[in-house]
Design an enzyme around this catalytic site. Structure first.
Site, PDB file in Angstrom:
ATOM      1  N   ARG A 280       0.642  -1.249  -0.121  1.00 15.91           N
ATOM      2  CA  ARG A 280      -0.005  -0.131  -0.041  1.00 15.91           C
ATOM      3  C   ARG A 280       0.803   1.194  -0.031  1.00 15.91           C
ATOM      4  NH1 ARG A 280      -2.733  -3.409   3.287  1.00 15.91           N
ATOM      5  NH2 ARG A 280      -4.625  -4.322   2.286  1.00 15.91           N
ATOM      6  N   LYS A 302       3.752  11.190 -11.453  1.00 16.28           N
ATOM      7  CA  LYS A 302       2.865  10.249 -12.069  1.00 16.28           C
ATOM      8  C   LYS A 302       3.663   8.903 -12.454  1.00 16.28           C
ATOM      9  CE  LYS A 302       0.429  12.814 -15.383  1.00 16.28           C
ATOM     10  NZ  LYS A 302      -0.078  12.643 -17.056  1.00 16.28           N
ATOM     11  N   GLU A 344      11.261  16.295 -25.575  1.00 16.76           N
ATOM     12  CA  GLU A 344      10.406  16.796 -24.465  1.00 16.76           C
ATOM     13  C   GLU A 344      10.985  18.145 -23.806  1.00 16.76           C
ATOM     14  OE1 GLU A 344       7.769  15.460 -23.350  1.00 16.76           O
ATOM     15  OE2 GLU A 344       7.854  13.301 -23.306  1.00 16.76           O
ATOM     16  N   LYS A 379       8.025  21.990 -16.114  1.00 20.63           N
ATOM     17  CA  LYS A 379       6.921  20.994 -15.744  1.00 20.63           C
ATOM     18  C   LYS A 379       6.662  21.165 -14.069  1.00 20.63           C
ATOM     19  CE  LYS A 379       6.002  16.158 -15.415  1.00 20.63           C
ATOM     20  NZ  LYS A 379       6.164  14.946 -15.946  1.00 20.63           N
ATOM     21  N   GLU A 389      -3.969  16.767 -12.632  1.00 23.41           N
ATOM     22  CA  GLU A 389      -4.433  16.792 -13.939  1.00 23.41           C
ATOM     23  C   GLU A 389      -5.895  17.002 -14.059  1.00 23.41           C
ATOM     24  OE1 GLU A 389      -2.035  14.224 -16.513  1.00 23.41           O
ATOM     25  OE2 GLU A 389      -3.623  14.546 -17.870  1.00 23.41           O
ATOM     26  N   ARG A 393      -2.352  21.103 -15.873  1.00 23.22           N
ATOM     27  CA  ARG A 393      -1.589  19.982 -16.184  1.00 23.22           C
ATOM     28  C   ARG A 393      -1.510  19.355 -17.506  1.00 23.22           C
ATOM     29  NH1 ARG A 393       1.259  15.778 -12.004  1.00 23.22           N
ATOM     30  NH2 ARG A 393       2.602  14.578 -13.292  1.00 23.22           N
ATOM     31  N   ASN A 397       0.401  17.587 -22.243  1.00 25.34           N
ATOM     32  CA  ASN A 397       0.136  16.681 -22.896  1.00 25.34           C
ATOM     33  C   ASN A 397       0.519  17.093 -24.429  1.00 25.34           C
ATOM     34  OD1 ASN A 397      -0.461  14.786 -20.838  1.00 25.34           O
ATOM     35  ND2 ASN A 397      -2.672  15.439 -20.981  1.00 25.34           N
ATOM     36  N   HIS A 400       1.220  14.616 -27.155  1.00 17.00           N
ATOM     37  CA  HIS A 400       1.107  13.487 -26.605  1.00 17.00           C
ATOM     38  C   HIS A 400      -0.076  12.469 -27.097  1.00 17.00           C
ATOM     39  CE1 HIS A 400       4.533  14.336 -24.245  1.00 17.00           C
ATOM     40  NE2 HIS A 400       4.671  13.216 -23.766  1.00 17.00           N
ATOM     41  N   HIS A 404       1.077   9.394 -28.382  1.00 17.45           N
ATOM     42  CA  HIS A 404       0.789   8.022 -27.730  1.00 17.45           C
ATOM     43  C   HIS A 404       0.227   7.181 -28.723  1.00 17.45           C
ATOM     44  CE1 HIS A 404       0.853   9.361 -23.109  1.00 17.45           C
ATOM     45  NE2 HIS A 404       1.904   9.076 -23.744  1.00 17.45           N
ATOM     46  N   HIS A 416       9.564   7.029 -27.702  1.00 16.90           N
ATOM     47  CA  HIS A 416       8.537   7.940 -26.903  1.00 16.90           C
ATOM     48  C   HIS A 416       8.836   9.764 -27.541  1.00 16.90           C
ATOM     49  CE1 HIS A 416       5.568   9.868 -24.057  1.00 16.90           C
ATOM     50  NE2 HIS A 416       6.514  10.653 -23.566  1.00 16.90           N
TER      51      HIS A 416
HETATM   52  N1  LIG Z   1       5.546   9.782 -15.579  1.00 16.41           N
HETATM   53  C1  LIG Z   1       5.483  10.935 -16.201  1.00 16.41           C
HETATM   54  O1  LIG Z   1       5.282  11.845 -15.977  1.00 16.41           O
HETATM   55  C2  LIG Z   1       6.228  10.754 -17.673  1.00 16.41           C
HETATM   56  C3  LIG Z   1       6.442  11.623 -18.555  1.00 16.41           C
HETATM   57  C4  LIG Z   1       7.161  11.492 -19.812  1.00 16.41           C
HETATM   58  C5  LIG Z   1       7.306  10.224 -20.222  1.00 16.41           C
HETATM   59  N2  LIG Z   1       7.289   9.136 -19.297  1.00 16.41           N
HETATM   60  C6  LIG Z   1       7.277   7.645 -19.741  1.00 16.41           C
HETATM   61  O2  LIG Z   1       8.743   7.671 -19.815  1.00 16.41           O
HETATM   62  C7  LIG Z   1       9.229   6.548 -20.686  1.00 16.41           C
HETATM   63  C8  LIG Z   1      10.153   6.948 -21.693  1.00 16.41           C
HETATM   64  O3  LIG Z   1      11.511   7.397 -21.014  1.00 16.41           O
HETATM   65  P1  LIG Z   1      12.889   6.966 -21.679  1.00 16.41           P
HETATM   66  O4  LIG Z   1      12.896   7.783 -23.008  1.00 16.41           O
HETATM   67  O5  LIG Z   1      13.957   7.498 -20.730  1.00 16.41           O
HETATM   68  O6  LIG Z   1      12.938   5.454 -22.133  1.00 16.41           O
HETATM   69  P2  LIG Z   1      13.728   4.472 -21.424  1.00 16.41           P
HETATM   70  O7  LIG Z   1      13.556   4.437 -19.866  1.00 16.41           O
HETATM   71  O8  LIG Z   1      13.324   3.191 -22.083  1.00 16.41           O
HETATM   72  O9  LIG Z   1      15.440   4.696 -21.613  1.00 16.41           O
HETATM   73  C9  LIG Z   1      15.588   4.640 -23.033  1.00 16.41           C
HETATM   74  C10 LIG Z   1      16.882   3.588 -23.281  1.00 16.41           C
HETATM   75  O10 LIG Z   1      18.013   4.332 -22.752  1.00 16.41           O
HETATM   76  C11 LIG Z   1      18.746   3.571 -22.036  1.00 16.41           C
HETATM   77  N3  LIG Z   1      19.405   4.459 -20.977  1.00 16.41           N
HETATM   78  C12 LIG Z   1      18.782   5.172 -19.854  1.00 16.41           C
HETATM   79  N4  LIG Z   1      19.653   5.757 -19.376  1.00 16.41           N
HETATM   80  C13 LIG Z   1      20.692   5.519 -19.820  1.00 16.41           C
HETATM   81  C14 LIG Z   1      22.283   5.973 -19.491  1.00 16.41           C
HETATM   82  N5  LIG Z   1      22.542   6.955 -18.765  1.00 16.41           N
HETATM   83  N6  LIG Z   1      23.115   5.400 -20.156  1.00 16.41           N
HETATM   84  C15 LIG Z   1      22.838   4.292 -21.198  1.00 16.41           C
HETATM   85  N7  LIG Z   1      21.690   3.918 -21.482  1.00 16.41           N
HETATM   86  C16 LIG Z   1      20.683   4.437 -20.906  1.00 16.41           C
HETATM   87  C17 LIG Z   1      17.645   2.633 -21.225  1.00 16.41           C
HETATM   88  O11 LIG Z   1      18.290   1.344 -20.994  1.00 16.41           O
HETATM   89  C18 LIG Z   1      16.807   2.553 -22.379  1.00 16.41           C
HETATM   90  O12 LIG Z   1      17.145   1.449 -23.466  1.00 16.41           O
HETATM   91  C19 LIG Z   1       7.875   6.320 -21.321  1.00 16.41           C
HETATM   92  O13 LIG Z   1       7.312   5.058 -21.070  1.00 16.41           O
HETATM   93  C20 LIG Z   1       7.116   7.441 -21.063  1.00 16.41           C
HETATM   94  O14 LIG Z   1       5.731   7.134 -21.185  1.00 16.41           O
HETATM   95  C21 LIG Z   1       6.676   9.369 -18.181  1.00 16.41           C
HETATM   96 ZN   LIG Z   2       6.219  12.481 -22.616  1.00 12.12          ZN
END
Ligand SMILES: NC(=O)c1ccc[n+]([C@@H]2O[C@H](COP(=O)([O-])OP(=O)(O)OC[C@H]3O[C@@H](n4cnc5c(N)ncnc54)[C@H](O)[C@@H]3O)[C@@H](O)[C@H]2O)c1
Ligand SMILES: [Zn+2]
Length: 547
Positions: A280, A302, A344, A379, A389, A393, A397, A400, A404, A416
């Site tokens: 929890r 989030k 982003e 942000k 949101e 907020r 998006n 997005h 998405h 992404h």
């Molecule tokens: N929660 C939120 O508010 C929010 C906002 C935006 C995006 N997201 C989510 O974030 C995700 C995308 O994040 P991302 O682009 O970081 O993708 P990811 O976490 O898949 O990372 C991208 C790749 O880079 C590698 N990587 C990361 N850091 C590294 C480093 N320092 N050295 C070597 N390799 C590294 C990872 O292993 C992966 O293969 C999506 O799922 C998206 O929905 C969430």
């Molecule tokens: Zn995003």
């Protein structure tokens, strides 16, 4: 973590490094002096007698030893980081401050200095220096931390560097969602002490993915159990959550425990959601290692995972106790992930920082702790106003809703950030069509995304399939589709109802390979304006695009 002082001849590298080492009480290494000790002759003699390649060989050996040690202030030679392998190994464990000054200032300093510099030219002739500055201009510009030394003495420059080494803290203050975002060079090694200072005692576990553990594992807090998930979006699933929670129980993590999520947005979303639901709710620390996660995913509480029906359809608001971002971690980030993160950054500039947009447009290299703080702050301010949101907020998006859909339809083969870039270009076009944005906005946005190496259309996609995928997106409210659309750079409007015919028109344009070429006015990695600075490091030797 080392502090590396770099720049052209005459920038004051050795003097600044000496001052900084004394000021910060760190050991000093001067690679020229170390090279002289290794070669047994002054560096100038080595170059004159055996040529530059022999000198570079000695220098590379010295740098290998430097990279293997920690905590030093290092004065580098003026061309040390031209070698990609040397640069990569040093940047994995160090921050480079590139000192700069106008050519006449450099010349003046070299005249006053008696050090022999065969590569820059001796005896008052500076033709070689001028040629060297021309040839290396892009190389020196490729470092994010640029330090102007024109009007400062070495002690003043060192004081400025010591200031830049201080972590910066931004905060989100909002009921139920408050957390700090600490950004600074070398913070990865300081997580254990940070955890202690913030009272996050009890059992702790690191959650990471395979690539991040491989690239950065040596810098993780020692003596903590580690769980690795496979890389990629497919790990953001309820199956992985179940597996992860079983591992947490077997490691004895109880309600007093802390999950330390070290990785990109996939890891912070996944581990954050595990923290929200396991027993929890337990505490967690977000340690973003991708650019995208530093400026976006780790901030704002989030968390969530995907369903087959769409992205992030199961989730929770569960803020981390603290976000800890160390820009040095970005040295191993693959180039295409860097580019994806820049989408982003651009989104945040469009949402709320026109000056940031201008800075990216004007070709400034991005990636300092201050840059990351700036993009993250957009942000943070929005989340603070509307933590759950209910209204504002939703401006985050931008790009997005379409993005998405692209991710889902491509089965997450489109990254992404890439999907968000295409989404932003499409949504800017929609904003123009519905009269919300002035004509020209879409072109300006498309141009900057293209110059960053981001896609701005998806030729060959099926518009109807995209539209269906948008239906599944949770941001749809009621029957009509509502989008976050830009009014201008720095201002986005949430929840604009868009006529189906306009939406269809734009989706058709963005997927039609015969019309997309004109939409990508500056665009795509094939574009000659897309500048790849070849020597910028990154995991797998890829270059990073700079505008
Ligand atoms: N929660 C939120 O508010 C929010 C906002 C935006 C995006 N997201 C989510 O974030 C995700 C995308 O994040 P991302 O682009 O970081 O993708 P990811 O976490 O898949 O990372 C991208 C790749 O880079 C590698 N990587 C990361 N850091 C590294 C480093 N320092 N050295 C070597 N390799 C590294 C990872 O292993 C992966 O293969 C999506 O799922 C998206 O929905 C969430
Ligand atoms: Zn995003």
């Amino acid at each position: 973590m080392n502090i590396l002082i770099y720049g052209p001849p005459g920038a004051g590298k050795s003097a600044v490094a000496r001052e900084l080492a004394t000021r910060m009480n760190r050991p000093l290494v001067d690679t020229d002096q170390a090279g002289q000790a290794a070669a047994g002759v002054p560096v100038a003699d080595l170059i004159e007698r055996r040529g530059e390649p022999a000198f570079r060989q000695v220098e590379a050996d010295v740098c290998r030893a430097v990279a293997a040690a920690d905590g030093q202030v290092v004065a580098l030679g003026g061309g040390t980081l031209l070698d990609r392998a040397v640069r990569e190994s040093l940047e994995r464990n160090g921050i480079v401050f590139c000192l700069g000054a106008a050519p006449e200032v450099l010349r003046g300093r070299l005249i006053r200095d008696s050090t022999r510099r065969p590569l820059a030219g001796d005896n008052g002739s500076f033709e070689r220096l001028d040629a060297l500055l021309r040839v290396r201009a892009a190389h020196y510009r490729s470092f994010a931390e640029q330090v102007d030394t024109n009007r400062s003495n070495p002690a003043e420059v060192a004081a400025r560097l010591a200031e830049l080494m201080e972590p910066r803290t931004a905060s989100i203050r909002s009921p139920l969602l408050s957390h700090d975002i600490v950004i600074g060079y070398g913070l990865l090694e300081r997580i254990a002490s940070l955890r202690e200072r913030r009272g996050l005692d009890g059992p702790a576990v690191i959650v990471s993915d395979e690539a991040v553990a491989r690239c950065l594992g040596e810098r993780f807090p020692p003596d903590l159990p580690q769980i690795e998930v496979p890389c990629g979006e497919s790990s953001k699933s309820l199956d992985t959550i179940e597996w992860l929670c079983e591992r947490l129980t077997s490691l004895g993590i109880d309600r007093t425990g802390t999950i330390i999520a070290i990785g990109g947005g996939v890891v912070t979303d996944l581990a954050g959601f595990a923290a929200a639901t396991y027993m929890r709710g337990v505490r967690w620390i977000a340690v973003p290692t991708s650019l995208l996660a530093m400026v976006d995913a780790s901030i704002g509480g989030k968390t969530g995972v995907n369903l087959t029906a769409g992205k992030n359809l199961v989730g929770a608001f569960h803020p981390p106790s603290v976000v800890v971002a160390d820009p040095i971690a970005l040295a191993t980030l693959p180039a295409e992930e860097w580019t994806s993160g820049m989408a982003e950054v651009v989104k945040h500039a469009v949402v709320g920082d026109e000056d940031l947009f201008g800075a990216i447009e004007s070709s400034r290299t991005f990636g300092t702790a201050a840059d990351i703080e700036r993009a993250a702050l957009v942000k943070a301010r929005v989340v603070e106003e509307d933590p759950h949101e209910r209204g504002k907020r939703a401006i985050l998006n931008l790009g997005h809703t379409v993005g998405h859909a692209i991710e889902a339809v491509s089965h997450y083969r489109v990254r992404h950030g890439e999907a968000v870039a295409i989404g932003m270009a499409a949504e800017a076009r929609i904003a123009e069509r519905v009269g919300l944005a002035p004509t020209g906005l879409a072109k300006r946005l498309t141009a900057i995304l293209g110059r960053l190496g981001l896609p701005t259309s998806w030729p060959g996609a099926d518009p109807r399939e995209l539209r269906l995928a948008m239906q599944a997106d949770k941001k749809k409210s009621g029957a009509a589709l509502r989008l976050a659309l830009p009014r201008r750079i720095g201002c986005v409007e949430a929840s604009v109802e868009v006529d189906e015919s306009v939406l269809h028109e734009v989706l058709v344009e963005f997927s039609d390979s015969t019309t997309t070429a004109s939409l990508r006015s500056g665009g795509g990695v094939d574009d000659p304006d897309c500048i790849f600075v070849s020597e910028r490091s990154g995991n797998g030797n890829q270059s990073r695009p700079l505008v």
